[in-house]
Scaffold this motif. Structure first.
Motif, short mmCIF file in Angstrom:
data_model
loop_
_atom_site.label_atom_id
_atom_site.label_comp_id
_atom_site.label_asym_id
_atom_site.label_seq_id
_atom_site.Cartn_x
_atom_site.Cartn_y
_atom_site.Cartn_z
N TYR A 4 -5.62 111.25 52.97
CA TYR A 4 -6.99 111.61 52.62
C TYR A 4 -7.49 112.74 53.50
CZ TYR A 4 -7.15 107.75 49.43
OH TYR A 4 -6.90 106.92 48.37
N PHE A 10 -13.66 110.80 48.85
CA PHE A 10 -14.78 110.23 48.10
C PHE A 10 -14.38 109.77 46.70
CE2 PHE A 10 -14.60 114.82 47.93
CZ PHE A 10 -14.50 115.05 46.56
N LYS A 11 -13.09 109.66 46.45
CA LYS A 11 -12.60 109.27 45.13
C LYS A 11 -11.96 107.89 45.18
CE LYS A 11 -11.72 114.04 43.80
NZ LYS A 11 -10.69 115.05 43.51
N HIS A 12 -12.70 106.86 44.81
CA HIS A 12 -12.19 105.49 44.71
C HIS A 12 -11.49 105.03 45.99
CE1 HIS A 12 -13.06 105.59 40.42
NE2 HIS A 12 -12.52 106.79 40.40
N THR A 13 -12.26 105.01 47.09
CA THR A 13 -11.68 104.59 48.37
C THR A 13 -12.47 103.46 49.01
OG1 THR A 13 -12.96 106.27 49.57
CG2 THR A 13 -10.71 106.87 48.91
N CYS A 15 -13.30 102.16 52.99
CA CYS A 15 -13.24 102.61 54.38
C CYS A 15 -14.29 101.87 55.21
CB CYS A 15 -13.50 104.12 54.46
SG CYS A 15 -13.27 104.77 56.13
N CYS A 59 -16.87 104.27 45.48
CA CYS A 59 -16.21 103.84 46.72
C CYS A 59 -16.85 102.58 47.29
CB CYS A 59 -16.31 104.95 47.77
SG CYS A 59 -15.51 106.48 47.26
N ARG A 60 -16.16 101.98 48.23
CA ARG A 60 -16.67 100.83 48.99
C ARG A 60 -16.56 101.21 50.46
NH1 ARG A 60 -17.30 100.53 44.49
NH2 ARG A 60 -17.05 98.82 43.05
N TRP A 61 -17.66 101.66 51.03
CA TRP A 61 -17.67 102.10 52.42
C TRP A 61 -18.52 101.16 53.24
CZ3 TRP A 61 -18.76 108.00 51.43
CH2 TRP A 61 -17.60 108.58 50.90
N PHE A 84 -9.01 105.50 55.35
CA PHE A 84 -9.36 105.44 53.92
C PHE A 84 -8.19 104.85 53.14
CE2 PHE A 84 -12.39 108.45 55.50
CZ PHE A 84 -13.51 108.25 54.72
#
Length: 174
Positions: A4, A10-13, A15, A59-61, A84
């Protein structure tokens, strides 16, 4: 494993960002999103200043914050590119951690040399939902001879450490 950087993080991650105090964003070197989050990129990772964490677009941050953090507060946090993980793949990059005292379960990214049983993000999400139900409702336990807390711990422990379905595990414990 996917690498990454500022063009794809920022594409389907998934972190975990760690709160950073006393970081000043250099002028004219930042990116500001439509939701007014600020980003500063380094060769090692990304700084993000925002008032929203958790579900961010696709995303799920997660924010690992100090104890004074309150939801919707603007916080600056940092994450290395190596932190990520893809959430829209079948790669098994996540394990489930359960706290039986607090009756909670959470998804964590795999650690170096981990011995935890790993799941894809979507598999882990489905299992978390089932574990939450096991903690909230005791009706399912009336069909077992053992104490509900003991049987719950045994079933959940096996559930997070195997690819068996919840139904398969419950049948084994009857």
């Amino acid at each position: 494993m996917k690498t990454y950087n500022k063009t794809n993080f920022f594409k389907h991650t998934f972190c975990e960002f760690t709160q950073i105090d006393n970081f000043d964003f250099p002028e004219n070197t930042i990116y500001v999103s439509k939701s007014n989050s600020m980003y500063f990129y380094t060769s090692e990772g990304v700084y993000r200043k925002s008032n929203h964490w958790g579900r961010v677009a696709n995303c799920r941050w997660k924010l690992i914050a100090d104890k004074n953090y309150k939801n919707q507060n603007t916080v600056t946090a940092y994450a290395k590119w190596s932190c990520f993980y893809p959430i829209n793949s079948s790669e098994k990059n996540f394990y489930i951690e359960v706290n039986f005292d607090e009756k909670t379960a959470k998804i964590n990214p795999k650690k170096e040399n981990t011995t935890n049983y790993l799941f894809s993000f979507s598999e882990a999400q489905k299992r978390i939902k089932q574990i939450t139900h096991l903690f909230k409702d005791d009706k399912w336990a009336k069909y077992f001879d053992d104490d509900v807390e003991i049987i719950r711990k045994n079933i959940i422990s096996e559930f997070i450490n195997s690819d068996k379905t919840l139904q398969e595990i419950k049948i084994r414990f009857k």
